[in-house]
Scaffold this motif. Sequence first.
Motif, PDB file in Angstrom:
ATOM      1  N   LEU A  11       0.864  -1.184   0.000  1.00 28.51           N
ATOM      2  CA  LEU A  11       0.000   0.000   0.000  1.00 28.51           C
ATOM      3  C   LEU A  11       0.897   1.229   0.000  1.00 28.51           C
ATOM      4  O   LEU A  11       1.515   1.555   0.999  1.00 28.51           O
ATOM      5  N   ALA A  27      -0.226  -5.081   3.310  1.00 27.90           N
ATOM      6  CA  ALA A  27      -1.398  -5.715   3.914  1.00 27.90           C
ATOM      7  C   ALA A  27      -1.332  -7.225   3.723  1.00 27.90           C
ATOM      8  O   ALA A  27      -0.952  -7.699   2.654  1.00 27.90           O
ATOM      9  N   PHE A  41      -8.675  -3.698   4.310  1.00 36.51           N
ATOM     10  CA  PHE A  41      -7.284  -4.102   4.484  1.00 36.51           C
ATOM     11  C   PHE A  41      -7.221  -5.017   5.694  1.00 36.51           C
ATOM     12  O   PHE A  41      -7.741  -4.682   6.750  1.00 36.51           O
ATOM     13  N   GLU A  43      -4.897  -7.151   8.432  1.00 35.43           N
ATOM     14  CA  GLU A  43      -3.591  -7.345   9.063  1.00 35.43           C
ATOM     15  C   GLU A  43      -3.746  -8.485  10.064  1.00 35.43           C
ATOM     16  O   GLU A  43      -4.554  -8.411  10.975  1.00 35.43           O
ATOM     17  N   TYR A  61      -1.789   2.365   7.420  1.00 37.22           N
ATOM     18  CA  TYR A  61      -3.016   2.089   6.653  1.00 37.22           C
ATOM     19  C   TYR A  61      -3.894   3.338   6.624  1.00 37.22           C
ATOM     20  O   TYR A  61      -4.483   3.680   5.602  1.00 37.22           O
ATOM     21  N   SER A  65      -5.107   5.436   3.364  1.00 37.90           N
ATOM     22  CA  SER A  65      -6.517   5.642   3.030  1.00 37.90           C
ATOM     23  C   SER A  65      -6.869   7.117   2.827  1.00 37.90           C
ATOM     24  O   SER A  65      -7.893   7.426   2.229  1.00 37.90           O
TER      25      SER A  65
END
Length: 80
Positions: A11, A27, A41, A43, A61, A65
């Motif tokens: 990502l 991810a 996503f 994890e 993350y 985003s």
Amino acid sequence: MIVSWSTEVGLSVTGTFASPGKGSPRADAVVVVPEGAAVLFVEVDNGTQDPAIVAAKLDRYRVFSHRTTKTTQGRQVSMW
């Protein structure tokens, strides 16, 4: 309904999707659902990573985003 999914997806917090920059998270899985819905996503940690490392990944993350891009008119807009 799941449209598609992939594992070990980089990502790009910085850089490009083809070449994510340093610090970009990977991810464990990315799930795509029908148009108009969110991308998920995933994890997964089996207790092998320090909680601070997992928390830092989740923060990256969040940064990913909120990434923006420029329109052909030069205006910044959300990638999503």
